[in-house]
Structure formats: C-alpha cells, structure tokens
Design a protein around this motif. Structure first.
Motif, PDB file in Angstrom:
ATOM      1  N   GLU A   1      21.928  52.920  23.155  1.00 44.72           N
ATOM      2  CA  GLU A   1      21.163  52.767  22.036  1.00 44.72           C
ATOM      3  C   GLU A   1      21.623  53.204  20.649  1.00 44.72           C
ATOM      4  N   THR A   2      21.686  52.382  19.549  1.00 45.73           N
ATOM      5  CA  THR A   2      22.213  52.801  18.218  1.00 45.73           C
ATOM      6  C   THR A   2      21.173  52.975  17.366  1.00 45.73           C
ATOM      7  N   GLU A   3      20.175  52.397  17.436  1.00 38.71           N
ATOM      8  CA  GLU A   3      18.873  52.489  16.355  1.00 38.71           C
ATOM      9  C   GLU A   3      17.575  53.175  16.851  1.00 38.71           C
ATOM     10  N   PHE A   4      17.124  54.039  16.109  1.00 36.39           N
ATOM     11  CA  PHE A   4      15.850  54.907  16.545  1.00 36.39           C
ATOM     12  C   PHE A   4      14.887  55.010  15.267  1.00 36.39           C
ATOM     13  N   THR A   5      13.670  54.825  15.641  1.00 36.69           N
ATOM     14  CA  THR A   5      12.721  54.814  14.629  1.00 36.69           C
ATOM     15  C   THR A   5      12.005  55.986  14.667  1.00 36.69           C
ATOM     16  N   ILE A   6      11.847  56.992  13.794  1.00 32.42           N
ATOM     17  CA  ILE A   6      10.938  58.220  14.095  1.00 32.42           C
ATOM     18  C   ILE A   6       9.836  58.339  12.942  1.00 32.42           C
ATOM     19  N   VAL A   7       8.809  58.916  13.215  1.00 31.07           N
ATOM     20  CA  VAL A   7       7.812  58.963  12.224  1.00 31.07           C
ATOM     21  C   VAL A   7       7.423  60.459  11.880  1.00 31.07           C
ATOM     22  N   VAL A   8       7.456  60.899  10.720  1.00 28.80           N
ATOM     23  CA  VAL A   8       7.155  62.260  10.417  1.00 28.80           C
ATOM     24  C   VAL A   8       5.871  62.436   9.720  1.00 28.80           C
TER      25      VAL A   8
ATOM     26  N   VAL B   1      -2.822  63.942   4.391  1.00 29.18           N
ATOM     27  CA  VAL B   1      -1.766  63.817   5.345  1.00 29.18           C
ATOM     28  C   VAL B   1      -0.607  62.478   4.618  1.00 29.18           C
ATOM     29  N   PHE B   2       0.447  62.914   4.912  1.00 28.84           N
ATOM     30  CA  PHE B   2       1.722  61.949   4.515  1.00 28.84           C
ATOM     31  C   PHE B   2       2.434  61.745   5.625  1.00 28.84           C
ATOM     32  N   GLN B   3       2.893  60.308   5.850  1.00 32.29           N
ATOM     33  CA  GLN B   3       3.308  59.835   6.843  1.00 32.29           C
ATOM     34  C   GLN B   3       4.639  59.080   6.378  1.00 32.29           C
ATOM     35  N   LYS B   4       5.672  59.412   6.934  1.00 35.24           N
ATOM     36  CA  LYS B   4       6.991  58.570   6.706  1.00 35.24           C
ATOM     37  C   LYS B   4       7.685  58.216   7.770  1.00 35.24           C
ATOM     38  N   GLU B   5       8.300  56.909   7.823  1.00 30.32           N
ATOM     39  CA  GLU B   5       9.044  56.395   8.878  1.00 30.32           C
ATOM     40  C   GLU B   5      10.341  56.384   8.584  1.00 30.32           C
ATOM     41  N   PHE B   6      11.301  56.777   9.458  1.00 26.45           N
ATOM     42  CA  PHE B   6      12.648  56.853   9.130  1.00 26.45           C
ATOM     43  C   PHE B   6      13.209  56.111  10.244  1.00 26.45           C
ATOM     44  N   VAL B   7      14.309  55.276  10.070  1.00 29.83           N
ATOM     45  CA  VAL B   7      15.000  54.606  10.795  1.00 29.83           C
ATOM     46  C   VAL B   7      16.301  55.429  10.885  1.00 29.83           C
ATOM     47  N   ILE B   8      16.990  55.721  12.332  1.00 34.16           N
ATOM     48  CA  ILE B   8      18.187  56.349  12.384  1.00 34.16           C
ATOM     49  C   ILE B   8      19.080  55.620  13.030  1.00 34.16           C
ATOM     50  N   THR B   9      20.373  55.395  12.346  1.00 34.78           N
ATOM     51  CA  THR B   9      21.519  54.485  13.392  1.00 34.78           C
ATOM     52  C   THR B   9      22.492  55.563  13.581  1.00 34.78           C
ATOM     53  N   ARG B  10      22.919  55.466  14.991  1.00 34.28           N
ATOM     54  CA  ARG B  10      23.750  56.278  15.573  1.00 34.28           C
ATOM     55  C   ARG B  10      24.920  55.310  15.646  1.00 34.28           C
ATOM     56  N   GLU B  11      26.092  56.009  15.198  1.00 35.15           N
ATOM     57  CA  GLU B  11      27.230  55.361  15.293  1.00 35.15           C
ATOM     58  C   GLU B  11      28.005  55.796  16.532  1.00 35.15           C
ATOM     59  N   ILE B  12      28.325  54.835  17.584  1.00 32.27           N
ATOM     60  CA  ILE B  12      29.023  55.153  18.655  1.00 32.27           C
ATOM     61  C   ILE B  12      30.350  54.858  18.540  1.00 32.27           C
TER      62      ILE B  12
ATOM     63  N   THR C   1      31.107  47.993  25.236  1.00 30.21           N
ATOM     64  CA  THR C   1      32.024  47.291  24.201  1.00 30.21           C
ATOM     65  C   THR C   1      33.109  46.792  24.720  1.00 30.21           C
ATOM     66  N   GLN C   2      33.376  46.670  26.194  1.00 30.35           N
ATOM     67  CA  GLN C   2      34.416  45.775  26.609  1.00 30.35           C
ATOM     68  C   GLN C   2      35.836  46.521  26.341  1.00 30.35           C
TER      69      GLN C   2
END
Length: 135
Positions: free
Chosen positions: A16-23, A32-43, A122-123
C-alpha cells in the motif's frame, strides 16, 4: 515538521502506498476540530534497498542469519539462494524467515553463494553474491 506529517505505525500494510488518517482535536471548551490527511508512502525500487553481502553463522549472536527485512513493504516477493553449482539451498517468500547457512539441516561450507530476489509488485529482480564466513 516543515509542512510534512510523519507517521509511525507498527502495521506495515505491504504494497500500500496511500493512507488516509483523520486527526480530531477537542479543546477545553468542547470545540472539535477535525482534519483529514492523505499520506503517500514512497516504496523504494528494489535496486535502492541495501542488501547485506556477508554473514557469519557461527553462533556468536552477531550476523548469524541472513535476510532482507526491507522487503516487508512489498506485498509479494521471493528470495532464492543458490550454491555455486546451481543448487537452490534456500527459498522463502517471508522476510521474517532468515537463512542460517544450512541446507536440509546440513551446515554448508564457507564460500560465495548467490541470491535472487524477485518482487512481483514491481516486476523487479535483483541478483547478487553473498559471502558465508565460518571460522
């Protein structure tokens, strides 16, 4: 830090290379403050992974087994180790399974062995030499 969010998680989530987290932050007044972040992992490509080329299975607790833990970020891979004559002396598709320098329970002599790592995600294929040292 510097406009980048760093995340440390013990769950590797291979492939997996993309993750969504909610803080969610709640202040003392109950706002209440809520923020969504998308984290991209480079493999990293297989050629960028550091692969040890020597190990010493002599029972001293240091470098007694050989493996490539960095492969855990991939979903599907295979590690083959061959002796000079072409006999495959070790195979695994689990980066936690390490080679102890034996074949079918027999201690193999010191010398040069050859590894082939295949990453299906990745072949990619990587080949190299591995030195097994003994006293």
């Amino acid at each position: 830090v510097g406009n980048q969010l760093f995340w440390n998680n013990s769950e590797l989530r291979p492939g997996e290379t993309e993750f969504t987290i909610v803080v969610t932050v709640t202040d003392r007044a109950g706002n209440v403050f809520q923020k969504e972040f998308v984290i991209t992992r480079e493999i990293l490509p297989l050629e960028s992974i550091q692969i040890p080329n020597t190990f010493t299975p002599d029972g001293d607790g240091v470098n007694d087994e050989w493996g490539v833990g960095a492969l855990k970020v991939y979903k599907s891979y295979m590690i083959h180790i061959y002796e000079r004559g072409g006999l495959r002396v070790f195979f695994t598709d689990d980066a936690d399974e390490l080679w102890d320098g034996t074949y079918l329970g027999t201690v193999l002599p010191r010398g040069t062995y050859y590894f082939v790592i295949e990453v299906k995600d990745t072949q990619e294929t990587r080949k190299g030499m591995l030195n097994l040292l003994r006293n």
